[in-house]
Motif scaffolding. Structure first.
Motif, mmCIF file in Angstrom:
data_model
loop_
_atom_site.group_PDB
_atom_site.id
_atom_site.type_symbol
_atom_site.label_atom_id
_atom_site.label_comp_id
_atom_site.label_asym_id
_atom_site.label_seq_id
_atom_site.Cartn_x
_atom_site.Cartn_y
_atom_site.Cartn_z
ATOM 1 N N PHE A 133 18.784 -30.023 -7.346
ATOM 2 C CA PHE A 133 18.601 -28.608 -7.022
ATOM 3 C C PHE A 133 18.324 -28.533 -5.517
ATOM 4 C CE2 PHE A 133 15.945 -24.707 -6.733
ATOM 5 C CZ PHE A 133 16.969 -23.820 -7.011
ATOM 6 N N PRO A 134 19.211 -27.895 -4.740
ATOM 7 C CA PRO A 134 19.182 -28.096 -3.293
ATOM 8 C C PRO A 134 18.243 -27.216 -2.473
ATOM 9 C CG PRO A 134 21.181 -26.925 -3.928
ATOM 10 C CD PRO A 134 20.418 -27.186 -5.185
ATOM 11 N N LEU A 135 17.523 -26.261 -3.098
ATOM 12 C CA LEU A 135 16.597 -25.458 -2.293
ATOM 13 C C LEU A 135 15.510 -26.386 -1.746
ATOM 14 C CD1 LEU A 135 15.925 -22.507 -1.454
ATOM 15 C CD2 LEU A 135 14.419 -22.384 -3.438
ATOM 16 N N ASN A 148 10.306 -17.935 -4.831
ATOM 17 C CA ASN A 148 11.511 -18.275 -4.051
ATOM 18 C C ASN A 148 12.624 -17.263 -4.313
ATOM 19 O OD1 ASN A 148 11.035 -21.794 -4.820
ATOM 20 N ND2 ASN A 148 10.192 -20.615 -3.137
ATOM 21 N N LEU A 149 12.784 -16.915 -5.589
ATOM 22 C CA LEU A 149 13.850 -15.952 -5.915
ATOM 23 C C LEU A 149 13.454 -14.547 -5.472
ATOM 24 C CD1 LEU A 149 15.105 -18.320 -7.324
ATOM 25 C CD2 LEU A 149 15.424 -16.932 -9.354
ATOM 26 N N ALA A 150 12.171 -14.198 -5.647
ATOM 27 C CA ALA A 150 11.718 -12.851 -5.257
ATOM 28 C C ALA A 150 11.885 -12.626 -3.762
ATOM 29 C CB ALA A 150 10.265 -12.646 -5.674
ATOM 30 N N THR A 151 11.773 -13.720 -2.955
ATOM 31 C CA THR A 151 11.954 -13.580 -1.502
ATOM 32 C C THR A 151 13.360 -13.997 -1.053
ATOM 33 O OG1 THR A 151 11.077 -15.827 -1.204
ATOM 34 C CG2 THR A 151 9.515 -14.005 -0.923
ATOM 35 N N ASN A 152 14.198 -14.416 -1.989
ATOM 36 C CA ASN A 152 15.509 -14.988 -1.637
ATOM 37 C C ASN A 152 15.338 -16.029 -0.527
ATOM 38 O OD1 ASN A 152 18.299 -15.415 -1.635
ATOM 39 N ND2 ASN A 152 18.668 -13.806 -0.128
ATOM 40 N N ALA A 153 14.523 -17.039 -0.810
ATOM 41 C CA ALA A 153 14.147 -18.013 0.218
ATOM 42 C C ALA A 153 15.365 -18.759 0.776
ATOM 43 C CB ALA A 153 13.155 -19.009 -0.385
ATOM 44 N N GLY A 154 15.194 -19.222 2.014
ATOM 45 C CA GLY A 154 16.277 -19.956 2.692
ATOM 46 C C GLY A 154 15.938 -21.430 2.773
ATOM 47 N N GLY A 155 15.480 -21.872 3.945
ATOM 48 C CA GLY A 155 15.041 -23.254 4.081
ATOM 49 C C GLY A 155 16.035 -24.163 4.755
ATOM 50 N N LEU A 156 15.999 -25.443 4.377
ATOM 51 C CA LEU A 156 16.616 -26.493 5.191
ATOM 52 C C LEU A 156 18.049 -26.839 4.795
ATOM 53 C CD1 LEU A 156 13.374 -28.658 5.144
ATOM 54 C CD2 LEU A 156 14.206 -27.287 7.061
ATOM 55 N N GLY A 162 23.594 -22.387 0.610
ATOM 56 C CA GLY A 162 23.262 -20.969 0.562
ATOM 57 C C GLY A 162 21.791 -20.734 0.256
ATOM 58 N N MET A 163 21.406 -19.456 0.244
ATOM 59 C CA MET A 163 20.011 -19.090 0.001
ATOM 60 C C MET A 163 19.753 -19.026 -1.512
ATOM 61 S SD MET A 163 19.522 -16.453 3.168
ATOM 62 C CE MET A 163 17.769 -16.203 3.001
ATOM 63 N N ALA A 164 18.516 -18.697 -1.891
ATOM 64 C CA ALA A 164 18.123 -18.778 -3.313
ATOM 65 C C ALA A 164 19.068 -17.982 -4.211
ATOM 66 C CB ALA A 164 16.685 -18.296 -3.481
ATOM 67 N N ARG A 165 19.513 -16.833 -3.723
ATOM 68 C CA ARG A 165 20.403 -16.001 -4.564
ATOM 69 C C ARG A 165 21.681 -16.764 -4.937
ATOM 70 N NH1 ARG A 165 20.564 -11.634 -1.473
ATOM 71 N NH2 ARG A 165 19.098 -10.329 -2.594
ATOM 72 N N ALA A 166 22.182 -17.524 -3.969
ATOM 73 C CA ALA A 166 23.430 -18.263 -4.204
ATOM 74 C C ALA A 166 23.230 -19.432 -5.173
ATOM 75 C CB ALA A 166 23.973 -18.774 -2.873
ATOM 76 N N LEU A 167 21.979 -19.776 -5.436
ATOM 77 C CA LEU A 167 21.694 -20.927 -6.298
ATOM 78 C C LEU A 167 21.340 -20.499 -7.714
ATOM 79 C CD1 LEU A 167 19.370 -22.836 -3.772
ATOM 80 C CD2 LEU A 167 21.846 -23.033 -4.035
ATOM 81 N N THR A 168 21.454 -19.195 -7.984
ATOM 82 C CA THR A 168 20.966 -18.652 -9.258
ATOM 83 C C THR A 168 22.104 -18.095 -10.096
ATOM 84 O OG1 THR A 168 18.961 -18.037 -8.066
ATOM 85 C CG2 THR A 168 19.251 -17.072 -10.250
ATOM 86 N N LEU A 169 22.104 -18.453 -11.371
ATOM 87 C CA LEU A 169 23.116 -17.924 -12.292
ATOM 88 C C LEU A 169 22.602 -16.719 -13.064
ATOM 89 C CD1 LEU A 169 24.387 -21.328 -13.702
ATOM 90 C CD2 LEU A 169 25.630 -19.808 -12.147
ATOM 91 N N GLY A 170 21.325 -16.702 -13.382
ATOM 92 C CA GLY A 170 20.792 -15.595 -14.176
ATOM 93 C C GLY A 170 19.280 -15.550 -14.116
ATOM 94 N N THR A 192 30.916 -8.604 -15.004
ATOM 95 C CA THR A 192 30.697 -7.484 -15.907
ATOM 96 C C THR A 192 29.770 -6.439 -15.289
ATOM 97 O OG1 THR A 192 28.996 -8.859 -16.942
ATOM 98 C CG2 THR A 192 31.132 -8.794 -18.036
ATOM 99 N N GLY A 193 30.303 -5.732 -14.313
ATOM 100 C CA GLY A 193 29.556 -4.596 -13.763
ATOM 101 C C GLY A 193 28.627 -4.974 -12.631
ATOM 102 N N TYR A 194 27.619 -4.108 -12.385
ATOM 103 C CA TYR A 194 26.724 -4.324 -11.236
ATOM 104 C C TYR A 194 26.037 -5.682 -11.332
ATOM 105 C CZ TYR A 194 27.110 0.758 -10.637
ATOM 106 O OH TYR A 194 27.568 2.019 -10.475
ATOM 107 N N ASP A 195 25.773 -6.276 -10.171
ATOM 108 C CA ASP A 195 25.111 -7.576 -10.112
ATOM 109 C C ASP A 195 23.589 -7.349 -10.154
ATOM 110 O OD1 ASP A 195 24.158 -10.090 -9.636
ATOM 111 O OD2 ASP A 195 25.052 -10.292 -7.634
ATOM 112 N N LEU A 196 23.053 -7.172 -11.359
ATOM 113 C CA LEU A 196 21.625 -6.850 -11.495
ATOM 114 C C LEU A 196 20.751 -8.053 -11.167
ATOM 115 C CD1 LEU A 196 21.860 -4.695 -14.751
ATOM 116 C CD2 LEU A 196 21.776 -3.915 -12.378
ATOM 117 N N THR A 197 21.257 -9.246 -11.505
ATOM 118 C CA THR A 197 20.508 -10.458 -11.149
ATOM 119 C C THR A 197 20.369 -10.545 -9.632
ATOM 120 O OG1 THR A 197 21.091 -11.678 -13.137
ATOM 121 C CG2 THR A 197 20.650 -12.998 -11.184
ATOM 122 N N GLY A 198 21.498 -10.330 -8.943
ATOM 123 C CA GLY A 198 21.477 -10.371 -7.473
ATOM 124 C C GLY A 198 20.548 -9.317 -6.902
#
Ligand code: FAD
Ligand code: MLT
Ligand code: ZN
Length: 477
Positions: A133-135, A148-156, A162-170, A192-198
């Motif tokens: 898991f690369p974060l 981390n997800l609530a802040t869409n953390a970045g890091g090294l 990519g940032m936390a959002r790019a590492l998340t499926l659901g 399937t519609g709006y990206d609510l997870t994102g």
């Protein structure tokens, strides 16, 4: 205790099992101040739910009672987002007890974890299944994946993964009224519609509480090459990045820039770090390549750096000779903020600009600091590969915090205005929290702000979720 406060507490105690509420003042105290000690709040109560159902019960109660909710993860964030206000009327909901690894699906390269797992626990659970898991953040041992997800953390490792959002499926999240949004689907394609997870990711606890997430995994890297490189200036660093991208493609996952004074601060204040290069250099790059295959990355990096040196981009370079040296260099980099903290007070700015504008921005902003903040020393370091610098100004230890605080609004405005003029962002990876609410108002378009407010009103009509954070305060009554 005011009468309404005591009747609210009685009502809360009736709504939730006693074990959920933290009653010990000594245990509560650290949860009422933020990591940087910028804010000192009070709370009606602190809750440590053990399950999604308990989070749901708490939020449904808060929504009916119009009690503000402050979600809290590891409390390592920099903008005061996890700290209650001074009113003593808000409920802090800390996720620390929800730390189950629900599943690791090695075949699907995914895992589902509860929000209160620390980032290090998530990384370890992935590694135990021979996955990655690369974060990666300096705070990995204490920040939580929910934070981390609530802040869409970045890091090294953002350059490659990519940032936390790019590492998340659901995600699984509890909404302001207690309903549970469950979208823990481990799908790479789901159109399937709006990206609510994102949408929930990066919302800093203002739309709901994340209780679990399904994360993307990768194979474990099998080859790594790390180098500490001296360059003359920021322009040379940016040119070196392009050079390495051409030579190594997507194998480059980190490209961190450090000025000489950041390296000196770390050497002075942090044990167990060393600079492998001799001589005086103004800027350094810590860069790392990795591959999921067995590859001769040391040779690749050495050859690329030799060519870059011949082209005048590199003054000197040290290729890591083993894991010990590599760990030492990363320790140096990750401890620059700690070294800066030990050295004295500082003003922090988490900015990004397009990489092509980085050198020009640094020159303009450095000139401004030299001219207008003679008592301060610029320490601008960070994730240059992402165009993101922590453009911090350090002050002598003797300087009073009040004197630094007086300078803060003028300095922040000037730096952020320069960032905007260079097409950048005043918050690259740390979010908005309470600290940057004014900046969001200043630098966002009216349409952007209106869309954010409309989303907030739709999902949290009573304004109970993290009031006064991210968006200017909405009334809870
Ligand atoms: P908290 O600080 O507890 O909360 C942050 C925000 O998220 C708050 O608004 C809070 O209300 C909300 N929140 C927390 N949990 C939840 C949840 N479950 N549901 C809904 N909302 C929630 N950040 C980077 O991006 N990159 C870095 O390189 C980096 N390096 C760091 C290095 C150090 C040494 C330190 C101390 C911090 C660093 N940070 C970095 C900042 C920080 O670690 C991150 O912002 C991290 O993502 C915060 O996680 P947390 O669990 O501590 O969240
Ligand atoms: C880092 O990259 O080290 C952090 O995001 C910045 C900091 O801790 O100041
Ligand atoms: Zn950072």
């Amino acid at each position: 205790m005011p009468r309404s406060e005591s009747s609210l507490l009685s009502s809360l105690r009736a709504a939730i099992p006693a074990a959920v509420l933290l009653e010990d003042d000594a245990a509560i105290a650290p949860l009422l101040t933020d990591h940087r000690r910028l804010y000192q709040g009070r709370a009606l109560a602190v809750a440590l739910p053990r399950s999604t159902e308990e989070v749901s019960t708490l939020l449904a109660w808060c929504n009916v009672q119009r009690v503000g909710v402050v979600p809290q993860g590891g409390n390592t964030s920099y903008c005061g987002g996890a700290t209650p206000d001074e009113s003593g009327t808000q409920l802090v909901v800390c996720l620390a007890r929800m730390r189950r690894i629900r599943t690791v699906d090695a075949a699907n390269f995914s895992m589902t974890v509860e929000a209160g797992c620390t980032l290090a626990e998530v990384q370890q659970a992935a590694a135990a299944a021979e996955r990655y898991f690369p974060l990666e953040l300096g705070s990995a041992g204490s920040c939580q994946i929910g934070g981390n997800l609530a802040t869409n953390a970045g890091g090294l490792n953002v350059l490659r993964f990519g940032m936390a959002r790019a590492l998340t499926l659901g995600i699984e999240a509890v909404l302001a009224d207690g309903r549970v949004y469950t979208h823990l689907r481990a799908l790479r394609k789901d159109n399937t519609g709006y990206d609510l997870t994102g949408l929930m990711i990066g919302s800093e606890g203002t739309l709901g509480i994340l209780t679990a997430a399904t994360l993307k995994l990768w194979p474990q890297p099998r080859s790594t090459a790390t180098a500490f490189v001296a360059v003359s200036d920021v322009a040379a660093a940016v040119a070196l990045l392009a050079w390495l991208r051409e030579a190594a493609g997507e194998r480059i996952n980190s490209f961190e820039l450090l000025p000489r004074n950041a390296v000196e601060l770390a050497l002075r204040h942090i044990e167990g770090v060393a600079n492998p290069l001799t001589g005086n250099h103004d800027w350094y790059v810590l860069c790392e390549l990795s591959s999921f295959a067995d590859e001769a990355l040391d040779e690749l990096l050495e050859a690329a750096l030799a060519d870059a040196s011949a082209a005048g981009l590199v003054q000197d370079a040290a290729l890591c000779t083993g894991e010990r040296q590599r760990a030492q260099l990363w320790r140096l980099r990750e401890n620059v903020p700690e070294a800066q903290r030990r050295a004295g007070p500082s003003l922090k700015h988490d900015i990004s600009v397009p990489i092509a504008a980085l050198s020009e921005f640094v020159a303009a902003a450095s000139d401004w600091v030299r001219l207008h903040v003679p008592a301060g020393t610029l320490v601008a370091y960070g994730h240059a590969g992402d165009g993101n610098l922590h453009f911090n100004i350090s002050f002598p230890k003797e300087m009073q915090a009040t004197q630094v605080a007086e300078l803060e609004p003028i300095v922040r405005r000037a730096i952020h205005d320069l960032v905007a003029a260079h097409g950048g962002s005043f918050s690259a990876e740390h979010g908005i929290g309470r600290l940057k609410v004014g900046a969001l108002e200043r630098y966002s378009s009216p349409v952007t702000l209106a869309m954010m407010r409309e989303i907030k009103r739709a999902l949290d009509p009573n304004g109970i979720m993290n009031p006064g954070k991210l968006l200017a305060a909405a009334s809870t009554s």
